[in-house]
Design a protein around this motif. Structure first.
Motif, PDB file in Angstrom:
ATOM      1  N   TYR A 192       0.847  -1.196   0.000  1.00  0.00           N
ATOM      2  CA  TYR A 192       0.000   0.000   0.000  1.00  0.00           C
ATOM      3  C   TYR A 192       0.880   1.243   0.000  1.00  0.00           C
ATOM      4  O   TYR A 192       1.779   1.393   0.813  1.00  0.00           O
ATOM      5  CB  TYR A 192      -0.910  -0.007   1.231  1.00  0.00           C
ATOM      6  CG  TYR A 192      -1.847   1.177   1.307  1.00  0.00           C
ATOM      7  CD1 TYR A 192      -2.795   1.397   0.329  1.00  0.00           C
ATOM      8  CD2 TYR A 192      -1.786   2.064   2.384  1.00  0.00           C
ATOM      9  CE1 TYR A 192      -3.662   2.475   0.398  1.00  0.00           C
ATOM     10  CE2 TYR A 192      -2.654   3.137   2.471  1.00  0.00           C
ATOM     11  CZ  TYR A 192      -3.587   3.349   1.476  1.00  0.00           C
ATOM     12  OH  TYR A 192      -4.442   4.415   1.551  1.00  0.00           O
ATOM     13  N   TYR A 198      -2.871   0.484  -4.297  1.00  0.00           N
ATOM     14  CA  TYR A 198      -2.203  -0.756  -3.901  1.00  0.00           C
ATOM     15  C   TYR A 198      -1.394  -1.262  -5.088  1.00  0.00           C
ATOM     16  O   TYR A 198      -1.953  -1.570  -6.133  1.00  0.00           O
ATOM     17  CB  TYR A 198      -3.224  -1.799  -3.452  1.00  0.00           C
ATOM     18  CG  TYR A 198      -4.024  -1.339  -2.270  1.00  0.00           C
ATOM     19  CD1 TYR A 198      -3.656  -1.697  -0.981  1.00  0.00           C
ATOM     20  CD2 TYR A 198      -5.123  -0.498  -2.440  1.00  0.00           C
ATOM     21  CE1 TYR A 198      -4.377  -1.254   0.111  1.00  0.00           C
ATOM     22  CE2 TYR A 198      -5.843  -0.049  -1.354  1.00  0.00           C
ATOM     23  CZ  TYR A 198      -5.456  -0.428  -0.071  1.00  0.00           C
ATOM     24  OH  TYR A 198      -6.169   0.029   1.000  1.00  0.00           O
ATOM     25  N   SER A 307      -6.538   1.657   4.823  1.00  0.00           N
ATOM     26  CA  SER A 307      -6.134   0.450   4.105  1.00  0.00           C
ATOM     27  C   SER A 307      -6.958  -0.753   4.543  1.00  0.00           C
ATOM     28  O   SER A 307      -7.322  -1.608   3.728  1.00  0.00           O
ATOM     29  CB  SER A 307      -4.641   0.177   4.323  1.00  0.00           C
ATOM     30  OG  SER A 307      -4.359  -0.081   5.687  1.00  0.00           O
ATOM     31  N   THR A 311      -9.554  -2.792   1.938  1.00  0.00           N
ATOM     32  CA  THR A 311      -8.984  -4.053   1.426  1.00  0.00           C
ATOM     33  C   THR A 311      -9.306  -5.283   2.264  1.00  0.00           C
ATOM     34  O   THR A 311      -9.062  -6.403   1.816  1.00  0.00           O
ATOM     35  CB  THR A 311      -7.447  -3.950   1.337  1.00  0.00           C
ATOM     36  OG1 THR A 311      -6.908  -3.764   2.655  1.00  0.00           O
ATOM     37  CG2 THR A 311      -7.024  -2.807   0.455  1.00  0.00           C
TER      38      THR A 311
END
Length: 736
Positions: A192, A198, A307, A311
């Motif tokens: 990341y 990403y 993040s 994700t």
């Protein structure tokens, strides 16, 4: 020589035997210690070997999976929004497509011995274990590129020695089973970089808006420098630290032979693009996008970073009640302002007993301005905070005040359309929304307008906002003008719903929240909101008394009584557009014990706010209609609840009321709420004079409200106030 006798030899023999025994014990002890140490040293090796044998290392294509976080309503079934990285944000590219300068820059930043180490760093692992044993989270880790990839893609980010040991085993085995190029390729496609990007391909677009193959060595170093702390090292928001880290990376690139010292000396820190141009893809319609934004902000406060949200496949269950939300949306749909495309609406409904946000509407644009979260002047709805402050100081609802015009400084304050009650109780003045009576109430408070601000803050109005560092006050003065009690200052519909909810809950505040529960992709609970008893912000009797005074207002406001005669406590508010004679903001706030709802209607560009037949819009118009329809739908089938009965304040000597020097007193006919009392209980030092026949007298020595600020030239249909000028004076806020 003389020989020793047996008797003489005996002690020597005994001493020798003792020394022999002692030496034997030491040999045994040393042997035992050596055996234990060998076992201690061998055991980790044995365990590591066993773990190494049974551990499987997955292939790269098994590790990079699409992780979508989904936001649901409180029923855990109704989907509100989905959050995924932007399309192409995790594009996998082969190592030969990644510039060599970027490969070296990443190794310079994260692992300069990547191609020579066994996949782990012994010193870094030791520091991490010691830090975990001693509780020193700052001990650091010194993880290699292989370890970082394994942590992200295989073992997770749990803070434990067990996880660190597994990371070590997998990293070691991965180094044996994969080539270094395969590991580096997988890492560069997974790590990341910030800005919702990403992998290197997405990062090149996010930071420089260019294809990966066109990155320069200097730009490569910017990306590599961000890996350590993506959010904090974005040069757009933290240029100084980002550039320091960049210098470390490019110096390493010189040592690693990627660039010469001369090339390094000629390097200039490159400019990056605005991160707002790389917003994450969000599948949400209408106001659900704005709810998503509130949820994401709350997750950040809970320590769940971007993040993880974008994700980790989180399942986020909110407090949004489908029944309440559908009622909000139906009310908005039923009251579309088809005659003016500049009119905007906002609705916030909160459960007073828990602080849970049950309904939310900030506009139709999923990625646009959130009017429910935007500050606007509140008009007469703010009078309830002045009333609460007065009640707290012993001024009862039966305190009488004149409704005649009142002068403060150079400004004479009047009521909308010349409304008057003569001399009446402050409860009646609230019902009629008389500005003049409430200005007099404000002057009666021990600390004047500051008491109104303090009460509003205590009940839940934000003390600061992104656009207003210190709310409800004059910049640099730490003191509001007297117009605060008439809604001179900006607050959000969200604030008004929170504060109203505190009053509706007998003075107990609960933390407002959107997030109820979060689980990860494996069903593990990441977070769950814990119910709390809340915090008492004002006495129950004061809060209940405010609700009592607000009880008649729904019927007074164009007959907006809730269905079935359900009791409510409400207040309208309207704000004028400068001195144009037009209105620009209209409010209706109201609650039952189960639900507190704030409604705002205004215009996007501060144009005149009109109703469907071209007349002035007031809080008792569209806002009150939206409020009633929202509450009726949300509470349909729910038990009818009433607010607690109020009690006398219990003050034996009522607080003296304010006199403006004209004979226009406020005075009290009783010292509580039950029964009547003689005028002998009133505290004025002179006989009150009817407002129709005021006695001229000098204005009192009180802080003056400044004159109305000058505004930018008013163009046809548009009024844009000078942002540097103080808020408009109280004379610009009409009553209903």
């Amino acid at each position: 020589m003389t020989s020793s006798t047996p008797e003489e030899k005996s002690p020597r023999r005994r001493r020798a035997r003792n020394r022999h025994r002692q030496h034997s014990k030491w040999r045994v002890a040393l042997g035992t210690f050596a055996a234990v140490m060998a076992l201690v040293l061998a055991l980790p090796i044995i365990l590591f070997t066993a773990a190494y044998i049974v551990t499987d290392v997955p292939e790269p294509e098994q590790l990079v999976t699409k992780q979508v976080s989904t936001i649901y309503a409180a029923d855990d079934r109704t989907e509100l929004a989905r959050i995924v990285p932007p399309e192409g944000n995790r594009e996998t590219v082969s190592l030969d497509k990644i510039p060599h300068s970027l490969q070296v820059a990443v190794m310079s930043a994260e692992d300069r011995e990547f191609y020579s180490n066994p996949g782990f760093s012994i010193s870094g692992f030791t520091r991490a274990v010691l830090g975990k044993l001693t509780g020193n989270d700052a001990a650091g880790g010194g993880s290699t590129i292989t370890q970082q990839y394994v942590k992200i893609a295989v073992v997770g980010n749990e803070h434990s020695i067990r996880r660190k040991l597994r990371e070590l085993v997998v990293s070691t085995k991965m180094t044996r089973e994969w080539t270094k190029d395969e590991i580096l390729q997988a890492y560069l496609n997974t790590i990341y970089f910030g800005r919702n990007s990403y992998g290197v391909a997405a990062a090149a677009q996010a930071f420089f808006n260019k294809p990966l193959g066109e990155l320069t060595p200097a730009e490569s170093a910017v990306l590599a420098a961000s890996i350590q702390r993506p959010s904090q090292l974005d040069p757009w928001v933290n240029r100084e630290e980002a550039e320091d880290r960049w210098n470390y990376v490019v110096d390493g690139m010189v040592k690693m032979g990627e660039i010469t010292q001369a090339e390094r000396d000629a390097m200039v820190y490159p400019e990056v693009t605005d991160p707002a141009l790389n917003a994450p893809y969000v599948e949400a319609e209408g106001t659900n996008g704005l709810i998503k934004n509130q949820v994401v902000k709350e997750l950040a406060r809970l320590g769940i970073d971007e993040s993880e949200v974008e994700t980790k496949g989180l399942r986020i269950v909110t407090t949004i009640d489908p029944k309440v939300q559908n009622s909000v949306l139906a009310a908005i749909e039923n009251n579309k302002p088809t005659w003016d495309d500049q009119i905007r609406q906002a609705v916030v409904s909160i459960d007073p007993r828990t602080g849970a946000v049950k309904g939310y509407y900030g506009g139709q644009d999923a990625e646009g301005w959130d009017f429910a979260d935007g500050p606007r002047p509140t008009g007469s709805t703010f009078k309830i905070f002045g009333l609460a402050a007065g009640l707290q100081q012993g001024i009862p609802l039966t305190q009488y005040f004149s409704s005649a015009p009142v002068t403060t400084g150079s400004i004479t304050i009047t009521n909308s359309d010349g409304e008057s009650c003569g001399v009446c109780s402050i409860a009646q003045a609230l019902k009629m929304s008389l500005n003049t009576s409430f200005v007099r109430l404000g002057k009666s408070l021990e600390n004047g307008p500051k008491d109104v601000a303090d009460m509003a803050h205590a009940l839940g109005v934000a003390r600061s906002l992104p656009s207003i560092p210190q709310t409800l006050t004059e910049p640099g003065k730490n003191e509001p003008y007297e117009g605060i009690i008439l809604g001179q200052y900006d607050s959000r519909p969200f604030d008004m719903a929170i504060a109203l909810g505190t009053l509706a809950n007998a003075g107990v505040w609960h933390q407002p929240h959107f997030v109820q529960r979060i689980t990860d992709a494996d069903g593990n609970v990441v977070y769950e909101h814990t119910p709390s008893p809340g915090q008492r912000r004002v006495s129950a009797n004061v809060a209940n008394s405010v609700m009592y005074a607000m009880a008649p207002i729904a019927a007074w406001s164009n007959g907006n009584v809730l269905a079935g005669g359900r009791p409510s406590a409400a207040k309208t508010g309207t704000v004028q557009l400068g001195d144009t004679g037009a209105n620009k903001d209209a409010w209706m706030i109201g609650a039952t014990p189960q639900l507190a709802t704030a409604v705002w209607v205004g215009t996007e560009l501060n144009t005149p706010l009109t109703n469907s037949w071209g007349g002035l819009m007031y809080g008792a118009g569209m806002p009150a209609t939206i409020w009633k329809q929202t509450m009726d739908g949300a509470l349909e089938g729910e038990p009818i609840e009433t607010f607690p009965e109020i009690q006398p304040l219990g003050y034996s000597s009522p607080k003296p009321a304010y006199s403006d020097g004209t004979g226009n007193w406020g005075y009290n006919y009783n010292n509580g709420y039950g029964g009547t009392a003689s005028t002998a209980q009133a505290t004025p030092t002179e006989e009150p004079v009817a407002p129709a026949d005021p006695v001229p007298a000098p204005a009192p020595a009180v802080p003056a409200v400044p004159e109305a600020p000058q505004e930018i030239e008013i163009l046809p249909g548009v009024n844009i106030p000078n942002p540097l000028a103080p808020p408009p004076p109280p004379a610009e806020v009409p009553a209903e």
